[in-house]
Scaffold this active site. Sequence first.
Site, PDB file in Angstrom:
ATOM      1  N   THR A  29     154.945  11.699 -95.856  1.00 46.62           N
ATOM      2  CA  THR A  29     153.394  11.222 -95.214  1.00 46.62           C
ATOM      3  C   THR A  29     152.258  11.730 -96.288  1.00 46.62           C
ATOM      4  OG1 THR A  29     153.291  12.955 -93.744  1.00 46.62           O
ATOM      5  CG2 THR A  29     153.897  10.886 -92.661  1.00 46.62           C
ATOM      6  N   TYR A  87     161.094  22.447-101.848  1.00 47.15           N
ATOM      7  CA  TYR A  87     162.268  21.750-102.040  1.00 47.15           C
ATOM      8  C   TYR A  87     162.637  21.702-103.622  1.00 47.15           C
ATOM      9  CZ  TYR A  87     160.223  17.066-102.974  1.00 47.15           C
ATOM     10  OH  TYR A  87     159.343  16.117-103.316  1.00 47.15           O
ATOM     11  N   TYR A 167     164.266   8.489 -91.232  1.00 50.50           N
ATOM     12  CA  TYR A 167     165.438   9.368 -90.398  1.00 50.50           C
ATOM     13  C   TYR A 167     165.906  10.010 -91.428  1.00 50.50           C
ATOM     14  CZ  TYR A 167     169.689  10.236 -87.891  1.00 50.50           C
ATOM     15  OH  TYR A 167     170.710  10.732 -87.183  1.00 50.50           O
ATOM     16  N   ARG A 227     163.024  -3.447 -96.984  1.00 53.69           N
ATOM     17  CA  ARG A 227     164.530  -3.813 -97.319  1.00 53.69           C
ATOM     18  C   ARG A 227     164.740  -3.685 -98.751  1.00 53.69           C
ATOM     19  NH1 ARG A 227     165.891  -9.566 -95.695  1.00 53.69           N
ATOM     20  NH2 ARG A 227     163.991  -9.849 -97.062  1.00 53.69           N
ATOM     21  N   ASP A 261     157.181   5.363 -99.000  1.00 52.96           N
ATOM     22  CA  ASP A 261     155.885   5.992 -98.765  1.00 52.96           C
ATOM     23  C   ASP A 261     154.934   5.215 -99.294  1.00 52.96           C
ATOM     24  OD1 ASP A 261     157.681   7.845 -97.779  1.00 52.96           O
ATOM     25  OD2 ASP A 261     157.539   9.403 -99.379  1.00 52.96           O
TER      26      ASP A 261
HETATM   27  P1  ADP Z   1     163.062   3.690 -98.483  1.00 49.91           P
HETATM   28  O1  ADP Z   1     162.369   4.227 -99.651  1.00 49.91           O
HETATM   29  O2  ADP Z   1     162.085   3.914 -97.362  1.00 49.91           O
HETATM   30  O3  ADP Z   1     164.281   3.395 -98.507  1.00 49.91           O
HETATM   31  P2  ADP Z   1     163.138   1.018 -99.558  1.00 49.91           P
HETATM   32  O4  ADP Z   1     164.322   1.261-100.419  1.00 49.91           O
HETATM   33  O5  ADP Z   1     163.491  -0.171 -98.514  1.00 49.91           O
HETATM   34  O6  ADP Z   1     162.568   2.041 -98.805  1.00 49.91           O
HETATM   35  O7  ADP Z   1     162.037   0.372-100.451  1.00 49.91           O
HETATM   36  C1  ADP Z   1     160.729   0.494-100.218  1.00 49.91           C
HETATM   37  C2  ADP Z   1     159.940  -0.734-100.834  1.00 49.91           C
HETATM   38  O8  ADP Z   1     159.906  -0.366-102.102  1.00 49.91           O
HETATM   39  C3  ADP Z   1     160.483  -2.189-100.515  1.00 49.91           C
HETATM   40  O9  ADP Z   1     159.898  -2.783 -99.361  1.00 49.91           O
HETATM   41  C4  ADP Z   1     160.017  -2.927-101.811  1.00 49.91           C
HETATM   42  O10 ADP Z   1     158.693  -3.442-101.730  1.00 49.91           O
HETATM   43  C5  ADP Z   1     159.978  -1.694-103.095  1.00 49.91           C
HETATM   44  N1  ADP Z   1     161.287  -1.679-103.669  1.00 49.91           N
HETATM   45  C6  ADP Z   1     162.434  -0.993-103.640  1.00 49.91           C
HETATM   46  N2  ADP Z   1     163.304  -1.411-104.504  1.00 49.91           N
HETATM   47  C7  ADP Z   1     162.924  -2.317-105.226  1.00 49.91           C
HETATM   48  C8  ADP Z   1     163.232  -3.193-106.354  1.00 49.91           C
HETATM   49  N3  ADP Z   1     164.379  -2.991-106.997  1.00 49.91           N
HETATM   50  N4  ADP Z   1     162.350  -4.075-106.851  1.00 49.91           N
HETATM   51  C9  ADP Z   1     161.294  -4.339-106.151  1.00 49.91           C
HETATM   52  N5  ADP Z   1     160.814  -3.735-105.372  1.00 49.91           N
HETATM   53  C10 ADP Z   1     161.673  -2.673-104.607  1.00 49.91           C
END
Ligand code: ADP
Length: 306
Positions: A29, A87, A167, A227, A261
């Site tokens: 956060t 960390y 999570y 996603r 984030d």
């Molecule tokens: P988290 O880090 O919470 O697991 P995600 O992996 O879904 O979240 O990624 C967060 C956001 O980062 C996605 O909604 C997207 O907007 C951006 N993102 C992640 N990977 C890519 C990518 N390869 N290309 C473009 N945008 C990305």
Amino acid sequence: MRLACLGEVMIELATLDANTAQIGVAGDTYNTAVYLRRLIASDDVGVSYVTALGDDPMSDRIVSHMQSHRIDTCCVDRLAGRAPGLYAIETDERGERSFSYWRDAAAARQLFQGQGRVDLAALEAFDLVYFSGISLAILPPQTRLSFLNALEGFRARGGLVAFDSNYRPRLWESREVAQELTEAAWQLADIALPSIDDEMALFGDVSELQAIERLRRYGARAGAVKRGELGPVALGPDSDGAAEQRFDVVRDVVDTTAAGDSFNAGWLAAFATGQETPACLASGHALASQVVQKKGAIVDTSLAAH
Ligand code: ADP
């Protein structure tokens, strides 16, 4: 508008070679707070971080980091004799990262427990409170419940609650407890900013569609399901207009740390400055797309402020 991001900010040690590490400041956060402040030019919008730190030099270092990023520190508690969590990130020859944490005794775990001057009533000073599943997981069970109760009152008086489940199984006593508390938080959230992977891991949804349908049922008025490279899906009653929106894919991803984030910061910055759902999604994705192309949680970015 006054925005509060709430949770734990840690000292980060990023190892450079066998004997050297670079000191940073990060936390889910907190990363959002830094990017949120960066994206909102006007000081008419306040960005505060709500946490507890100790009275040691590392805590001083974190407060200086906040000040240098224009984050308001009015709700940073300072507890005598305590210290922040820590960390370390190590990167092996193949570029694979591994994380070690020393956060069990972190001052942030004492937040809202009467030892300091920041109490739950402090939330009333804000228009929007953003927190995550990590913010919840680090608090003791009774404090989690008091915090969620306080948020109910905050909402009843017109405050907005934003949540990301983030999570992390290691931080919770069991998956059942994590599910119960996360579900309670989703039910409180006006703005829902989940990641599909975390939600499926926590709730065991059999498909993305099932997870998204479950998330819609909690009834948030706005938000997005992240996603990864597939791009976000809008949540809330205004989400239909965003269904046709397309999002560019980054092919040369360097480090996905803080992708979620930073997405949340981009989304919230657009929302806080009065923009509609498609612009919020685009703002989140634009920032996260930049962040995944650099190493580290808080990286240099080049986006115009809202
Ligand atoms: P988290 O880090 O919470 O697991 P995600 O992996 O879904 O979240 O990624 C967060 C956001 O980062 C996605 O909604 C997207 O907007 C951006 N993102 C992640 N990977 C890519 C990518 N390869 N290309 C473009 N945008 C990305």
